[in-house]
Motif scaffolding. Structure first.
Motif, PDB file in Angstrom:
ATOM      1  N   MET B   1       0.821  -1.208   0.000  1.00 15.27           N
ATOM      2  CA  MET B   1       0.000   0.000   0.000  1.00 15.27           C
ATOM      3  C   MET B   1       0.860   1.264   0.000  1.00 15.27           C
ATOM      4  O   MET B   1       0.415   2.329   0.376  1.00 15.27           O
ATOM      5  N   GLN B   2       2.129   1.146  -0.423  1.00 18.75           N
ATOM      6  CA  GLN B   2       3.006   2.322  -0.412  1.00 18.75           C
ATOM      7  C   GLN B   2       3.108   2.982  -1.793  1.00 18.75           C
ATOM      8  O   GLN B   2       3.240   2.291  -2.799  1.00 18.75           O
ATOM      9  N   PHE B   3       3.024   4.309  -1.784  1.00 12.67           N
ATOM     10  CA  PHE B   3       3.287   5.082  -2.996  1.00 12.67           C
ATOM     11  C   PHE B   3       4.454   6.026  -2.727  1.00 12.67           C
ATOM     12  O   PHE B   3       4.608   6.525  -1.600  1.00 12.67           O
ATOM     13  N   ILE B   4       5.247   6.277  -3.744  1.00 15.26           N
ATOM     14  CA  ILE B   4       6.227   7.359  -3.656  1.00 15.26           C
ATOM     15  C   ILE B   4       5.756   8.456  -4.594  1.00 15.26           C
ATOM     16  O   ILE B   4       5.596   8.249  -5.801  1.00 15.26           O
ATOM     17  N   SER B   5       5.470   9.616  -4.014  1.00 17.53           N
ATOM     18  CA  SER B   5       5.004  10.739  -4.817  1.00 17.53           C
ATOM     19  C   SER B   5       6.200  11.615  -5.152  1.00 17.53           C
ATOM     20  O   SER B   5       6.914  12.065  -4.255  1.00 17.53           O
ATOM     21  N   THR B   6       6.426  11.841  -6.443  1.00 17.38           N
ATOM     22  CA  THR B   6       7.570  12.642  -6.878  1.00 17.38           C
ATOM     23  C   THR B   6       7.076  13.997  -7.377  1.00 17.38           C
ATOM     24  O   THR B   6       6.253  14.061  -8.293  1.00 17.38           O
ATOM     25  N   LEU B   7       7.546  15.071  -6.739  1.00 11.58           N
ATOM     26  CA  LEU B   7       7.104  16.425  -7.079  1.00 11.58           C
ATOM     27  C   LEU B   7       8.246  17.196  -7.716  1.00 11.58           C
ATOM     28  O   LEU B   7       9.388  17.103  -7.263  1.00 11.58           O
ATOM     29  N   TYR B   8       7.942  17.951  -8.739  1.00 13.68           N
ATOM     30  CA  TYR B   8       8.953  18.743  -9.458  1.00 13.68           C
ATOM     31  C   TYR B   8      10.096  17.846  -9.936  1.00 13.68           C
ATOM     32  O   TYR B   8      11.244  18.291 -10.041  1.00 13.68           O
ATOM     33  N   GLY B   9       9.782  16.575 -10.165  1.00 13.23           N
ATOM     34  CA  GLY B   9      10.779  15.659 -10.708  1.00 13.23           C
ATOM     35  C   GLY B   9      11.860  15.230  -9.742  1.00 13.23           C
ATOM     36  O   GLY B   9      12.751  14.457 -10.113  1.00 13.23           O
ATOM     37  N   LYS B  10      11.820  15.690  -8.487  1.00 21.38           N
ATOM     38  CA  LYS B  10      12.909  15.317  -7.578  1.00 21.38           C
ATOM     39  C   LYS B  10      12.547  15.215  -6.103  1.00 21.38           C
ATOM     40  O   LYS B  10      13.234  14.519  -5.356  1.00 21.38           O
ATOM     41  N   HIS B  11      11.544  15.918  -5.638  1.00 24.55           N
ATOM     42  CA  HIS B  11      11.215  15.868  -4.211  1.00 24.55           C
ATOM     43  C   HIS B  11      10.240  14.715  -3.967  1.00 24.55           C
ATOM     44  O   HIS B  11       9.147  14.704  -4.530  1.00 24.55           O
ATOM     45  N   GLU B  12      10.640  13.785  -3.109  1.00 25.65           N
ATOM     46  CA  GLU B  12       9.819  12.587  -2.904  1.00 25.65           C
ATOM     47  C   GLU B  12       9.083  12.625  -1.567  1.00 25.65           C
ATOM     48  O   GLU B  12       9.658  13.020  -0.543  1.00 25.65           O
ATOM     49  N   VAL B  13       7.835  12.202  -1.594  1.00 26.90           N
ATOM     50  CA  VAL B  13       7.029  12.080  -0.383  1.00 26.90           C
ATOM     51  C   VAL B  13       6.485  10.653  -0.345  1.00 26.90           C
ATOM     52  O   VAL B  13       5.925  10.188  -1.346  1.00 26.90           O
ATOM     53  N   ILE B  14       6.678   9.971   0.765  1.00 26.44           N
ATOM     54  CA  ILE B  14       6.190   8.595   0.872  1.00 26.44           C
ATOM     55  C   ILE B  14       4.786   8.594   1.474  1.00 26.44           C
ATOM     56  O   ILE B  14       4.532   9.231   2.502  1.00 26.44           O
ATOM     57  N   ILE B  15       3.883   7.898   0.810  1.00 26.44           N
ATOM     58  CA  ILE B  15       2.496   7.766   1.240  1.00 26.44           C
ATOM     59  C   ILE B  15       2.230   6.292   1.531  1.00 26.44           C
ATOM     60  O   ILE B  15       2.601   5.433   0.730  1.00 26.44           O
ATOM     61  N   ASP B  16       1.628   6.021   2.652  1.00 30.64           N
ATOM     62  CA  ASP B  16       1.343   4.622   3.014  1.00 30.64           C
ATOM     63  C   ASP B  16       0.123   4.605   3.931  1.00 30.64           C
ATOM     64  O   ASP B  16      -0.191   5.599   4.599  1.00 30.64           O
ATOM     65  N   ASP B  17      -0.538   3.486   3.962  1.00 31.84           N
ATOM     66  CA  ASP B  17      -1.680   3.336   4.861  1.00 31.84           C
ATOM     67  C   ASP B  17      -1.190   2.900   6.242  1.00 31.84           C
ATOM     68  O   ASP B  17      -0.035   2.494   6.404  1.00 31.84           O
ATOM     69  N   ASP B  18      -2.057   3.003   7.233  1.00 30.56           N
ATOM     70  CA  ASP B  18      -1.665   2.517   8.556  1.00 30.56           C
ATOM     71  C   ASP B  18      -1.780   0.993   8.602  1.00 30.56           C
ATOM     72  O   ASP B  18      -2.332   0.364   7.694  1.00 30.56           O
TER      73      ASP B  18
END
Lengths: 126, 126
Positions: B1-18
């Motif tokens: 259930m994990q996503f890696i969100s990439t913003l502006y081609g370089k800044h990564e934010v990890i999204i996951d469920d509990d």
């Protein structure tokens, strides 16, 4: 111009302005995080629904394209989600159903976006 | 259930469920990123305005409290921003002006939140 945003007491996200605006580009611009939130929310819905439907898939990603107004306060006025996924042609209808369920029923972030913005979505089968 | 969100081609934010929802809590829930976006957007406004007004300050942070509806799709219906800052009492009025300008004129994320939700704010002088 850097902020560290702490979520759930432990997950950190770095927010910074771009160099032209006086920042150091050490993290994302804040408004774009709304698009991460949108893709993540509907993405978790779709993953969960595909698992419940016992659909096998790979290479799932979501592209988000956001357009803003030009006057302050600058708001998103049109956002396009493109779901990309690789799965058997026999499962295409189930993927469409999962996306429709997320967009029409479950995804709170999508529902919030629709309060201020046109939200379109499409699926690309890889 | 994990996503890696990439913003502006370089800044990564990890999204996951509990863990209770089948995730591993390796990153933030996606909906909460909307609150990071909100605090970051108005925070950058306030920083920029205080710098233009040549106000000296320290210990600037923003707490965000979000309340959601209970039925699907779950949306924020009340959000409270608390700006916290340490500055000379003679600069309190300038801080209030900076926050009001952000909330009433510049902050696009705040304007978007007001389309679906009650948004309150206050300032705590440390």
């Amino acid at each position: 111009m850097q902020f560290i945003s702490t979520l759930y007491g432990k997950h950190e996200v770095i927010i910074d302005d771009d160099v032209a605006s006086g920042g150091k580009d050490s993290g994302t611009r804040p408004k774009a995080l709304m698009l991460s939130s949108l893709a993540g929310c509907t993405g978790l819905d779709v993953l969960s629904l595909l698992q419940k439907m016992r659909v096998k898939f790979s290479d799932f990603s979501i592209d988000v394209e956001g357009h803003q107004t030009t006057e302050h306060p600058k708001m998103y006025n049109h956002v396009i989600l493109t779901y990309k996924i690789k799965l058997a042609p026999s499962s295409h209808a189930k993927m469409k159903k999962a996306v429709d369920l997320s967009q029409e029923k479950y995804c709170g972030v999508s529902a919030m976006f629709r309060a201020f913005c046109k939200l379109d979505y499409k699926i690309e089968f890889l």
